[in-house]
Design a protein around this motif. Structure first.
Motif, mmCIF file in Angstrom:
data_model
loop_
_atom_site.group_PDB
_atom_site.id
_atom_site.type_symbol
_atom_site.label_atom_id
_atom_site.label_comp_id
_atom_site.label_asym_id
_atom_site.label_seq_id
_atom_site.Cartn_x
_atom_site.Cartn_y
_atom_site.Cartn_z
ATOM 1 N N TYR A 1 -35.607 24.485 16.394
ATOM 2 C CA TYR A 1 -34.281 24.637 17.006
ATOM 3 C C TYR A 1 -33.620 23.265 17.076
ATOM 4 N N ASN B 1 -34.437 29.131 15.345
ATOM 5 C CA ASN B 1 -33.991 29.739 16.600
ATOM 6 C C ASN B 1 -32.487 29.545 16.819
ATOM 7 N N ALA B 2 -31.697 29.980 15.809
ATOM 8 C CA ALA B 2 -30.227 29.918 15.868
ATOM 9 C C ALA B 2 -29.713 28.481 15.990
ATOM 10 N N ASN C 1 -39.045 32.563 20.789
ATOM 11 C CA ASN C 1 -39.247 32.252 19.376
ATOM 12 C C ASN C 1 -40.740 32.277 19.034
ATOM 13 N N THR D 1 -27.741 25.063 15.446
ATOM 14 C CA THR D 1 -26.329 24.783 15.134
ATOM 15 C C THR D 1 -26.175 23.477 14.358
ATOM 16 N N THR E 1 -33.598 33.176 10.339
ATOM 17 C CA THR E 1 -32.744 32.637 11.391
ATOM 18 C C THR E 1 -32.431 33.730 12.405
ATOM 19 N N ASN E 2 -32.787 33.465 13.654
ATOM 20 C CA ASN E 2 -32.477 34.410 14.720
ATOM 21 C C ASN E 2 -30.967 34.504 14.923
ATOM 22 N N GLU E 3 -30.478 35.684 15.245
ATOM 23 C CA GLU E 3 -29.043 35.865 15.501
ATOM 24 C C GLU E 3 -28.601 35.093 16.731
ATOM 25 N N LYS E 4 -29.492 34.990 17.716
ATOM 26 C CA LYS E 4 -29.200 34.202 18.915
ATOM 27 C C LYS E 4 -30.456 33.444 19.306
ATOM 28 N N ASN E 5 -30.279 32.404 20.093
ATOM 29 C CA ASN E 5 -31.398 31.594 20.539
ATOM 30 C C ASN E 5 -32.254 32.405 21.504
ATOM 31 N N LYS F 1 -41.783 35.810 18.736
ATOM 32 C CA LYS F 1 -41.326 36.365 17.458
ATOM 33 C C LYS F 1 -42.253 35.921 16.327
#
Length: 131
Positions: free
Chosen positions: A13, A41-42, A77, A44, A67-71, A80
């Motif tokens: 992340y 983990n999403a 994570n 940026t 890539t996760n859609e949201k953190n 997952k």
């Protein structure tokens, strides 16, 4: 040595610079394995770009990115990573874990040693936990 029964998952992340070092250390390992999955983990930052460059630099390594859609947070994570693990063995690293070139071979030798009466359930940088 090649370990078809091993997958590597790298959790990340927003630490693309560390991730680059971690992935390069994995790709420079003496061992090979079925695939490496980067569990993003999403992020940026430029994480995806870093992974794409590593894929180009090491074409003989199978590297995927999810890539996760949201953190999901660090615990989410990690959970997952357990849910997506499908191989007999899975090594889980974080984006700031750079490994020694012999680490995978040494860890797998502990796991796959048929002479052990006890079987390891976890191998970490500090040793193995046998049951």
């Amino acid at each position: 040595m090649h370990y078809e029964n091993l997958d590597v998952i790298v959790l990340t992340y927003n630490r693309a610079d560390y991730l680059k070092i971690a992935l390069e250390s994995l790709c420079e390992s003496n061992a090979t394995w079925r695939k490496t999955i980067v569990l993003n983990n999403a992020s940026t930052d430029n994480t995806i770009e870093v992974v794409e460059k590593i894929i180009d630099k090491y074409p003989l390594r199978t590297i995927e990115i999810i890539t996760n859609e949201k953190n999901l947070g660090n615990p989410g994570n990690f959970k997952k990573s357990q849910a997506i693990a499908t191989n007999e063995y899975t090594a889980i690293f974080h984006d700031d874990d750079a490994i020694h070139p012999e680490y995978i071979d040494r860890a797998m030798s502990l796991i796959m040693d048929d002479k052990n009466e006890k079987r390891p359930v976890m191998v970490s940088g500090g040793g193995a936990r046998l049951i």
